[in-house]
Design an enzyme around this catalytic site. Structure first.
Site, PDB file in Angstrom:
ATOM      1  N   TYR A  71       0.832  -1.202   0.000  1.00  0.00           N
ATOM      2  CA  TYR A  71       0.000   0.000   0.000  1.00  0.00           C
ATOM      3  C   TYR A  71       0.867   1.252   0.000  1.00  0.00           C
ATOM      4  CZ  TYR A  71       0.633   0.805   5.103  1.00  0.00           C
ATOM      5  OH  TYR A  71       1.137   1.065   6.359  1.00  0.00           O
ATOM      6  N   CYS A  72       0.301   2.320  -0.577  1.00  0.00           N
ATOM      7  CA  CYS A  72       0.880   3.660  -0.457  1.00  0.00           C
ATOM      8  C   CYS A  72      -0.202   4.553   0.142  1.00  0.00           C
ATOM      9  CB  CYS A  72       1.403   4.175  -1.804  1.00  0.00           C
ATOM     10  SG  CYS A  72       0.156   4.363  -3.089  1.00  0.00           S
ATOM     11  N   PHE A  73      -0.168   5.846  -0.108  1.00  0.00           N
ATOM     12  CA  PHE A  73      -1.136   6.698   0.580  1.00  0.00           C
ATOM     13  C   PHE A  73      -2.546   6.528   0.031  1.00  0.00           C
ATOM     14  CE2 PHE A  73      -3.260  10.862   1.356  1.00  0.00           C
ATOM     15  CZ  PHE A  73      -3.374  10.710   2.725  1.00  0.00           C
TER      16      PHE A  73
END
Length: 385
Positions: free
Chosen positions: A97-99
């Site tokens: 995941y990222c933001f």
């Protein structure tokens, strides 16, 4: 066949299973708050992220993406890719995941696919998962009953919760906060950030929602703040309006409990036992000196905590308890004696903690459904099942 990405409907199963997560955001973002189970293996470090952000604002998306690829290329790319591969080798179920589930996690996912590894990502990224966890706290606070264990300092409330954890659904807020909830309650490990505390609280509540839905969750009575972190409004309001059980123990028992938690099981007690053992316990000179130094630091910490509440104690009582603490330190250093710590502990309970805690309960007009010793409370809880 590609593994499907993780949507909002999959998050419950993800968190209940303690799924390993790869957070590819920059370290500065991870430090502010992350998802439980995550390790930070960024695609861009803090400096690179800042440069990409500046380029995006000044020149637009295409130029920012181009700069990112230029900075993370060659050996830099290979090193970061290898970190992801190493983690996935150890944790094959790992999810990215990222933001927002955007370019950073998508590019990471593609680079992994180029090596033959297909790792799902969280659709919507950290932001969506964070919203899901906050909604979990609110939903739990609205629908699941709590049974709150209260009582004066040293009553053994936390110990009681641990003792019944195999037979009742329980929530240990102090463990999540990594703090014992008092002026002297800081633990040896740092407290989590507020966001991390909330996220871990939510995952614990999510797990509690899966079983024993009709049985109340047993939790220790806490103030809004536990050390530097605080309970979310919805949960704290629910806590304050839930059914209460009062653990009632005599002062001597409470002093013994505090002595065990803050002296006997700490480096102070450990150092004392090593020094008095006949024959000597198997330990190196270095180990004994490390424990002795840790014990000194702990006495310093207690003196600092006492100083922090000096105004509330009042000058004369602060001086009295401080002298008792220093006498206990001297007994430890010169006589290898630790029992005199009970003197300052007992006075601190009478002078500070009892007026503070009992005054708070009186202002709240607490009306417990049961009041008794720790053993009586355990028997009562068993009878309620």
């Amino acid at each position: 066949m590609r593994n499907p990405d993780i949507g909002i409907d999959d998050l419950t199963a993800l968190f209940i299973a303690d799924t390993p997560l790869i957070d590819v955001r920059a370290p500065v973002e991870f430090t502010q708050g992350s998802l439980p189970g995550a390790v930070n293996l960024p695609i861009l470090n803090d400096e690179e992220r800042a440069l990409v952000g500046t380029t995006y604002k000044q020149q637009g998306s295409e130029a920012a993406i181009k700069l990112g690829y230029e900075m993370v290329s060659g050996s830099v790319k290979q090193n970061r890719l290898q970190q992801w591969l190493d983690f996935i080798h150890q944790h094959p179920r790992a999810i990215l995941y990222c933001f927002r589930g955007g370019k950073r996690s998508q590019i990471t996912q593609q680079w992994l696919r180029d090596t033959g590894i297909d790792s799902p990502l969280i659709t919507g990224g950290y932001k969506r998962a964070r919203q899901f966890l906050i909604s979990t706290i609110d939903r739990f606070s609205e629908h699941r009953k709590l049974l709150v264990i209260t009582g004066p300092t040293g009553s053994g409330k936390t110990r009681l919760i641990h003792d019944i954890s195999n037979s009742h659904p329980v929530l240990d807020i102090e463990a999540l906060a990594r703090h014992r909830g008092s002026a002297f309650g800081g633990m040896s490990v740092p407290q989590p950030s507020q966001i991390d505390f909330e996220n871990h609280l939510a995952v614990n509540l999510l797990k509690l929602e899966q079983n024993n839905l009709s049985e109340p969750v047993i939790v220790e009575d806490e103030s809004r703040h536990t050390g530097k972190v605080y309970l979310p409004d919805s949960f704290f309001h629910h806590l304050r309006n839930s059914e209460i059980i009062w653990v009632d123990e005599p002062l001597a028992t409470r002093v013994d409990n505090i002595f065990e938690d803050y002296i006997l099981t700490t480096p102070i007690g450990q150092a004392q036992r090593i020094r008095q053992a006949i024959p000597p316990l198997a330990s190196t000179v270095e180990t004994r000196e490390i424990l002795r130094q840790q014990a000194r630091q702990l006495f310093d910490k207690y003196a600092g905590a006492l100083q922090a509440i000096s105004k509330k104690l009042g000058g004369d009582r602060f001086q009295e308890v401080s002298e008792d603490l220093e006498n206990a330190r001297s007994d430890f250093e010169n006589k290898n004696e630790i029992q005199s710590n009970k003197i300052w502990i007992e006075k601190l309970v009478r002078y500070y903690y009892d007026p503070l805690y009992l005054g708070s309960l009186q202002r709240r007009r607490v009306n417990p459904c049961f009041k008794g010793s720790g053993q009586a409370v355990m028997d009562y809880l068993q009878a309620r099942k």
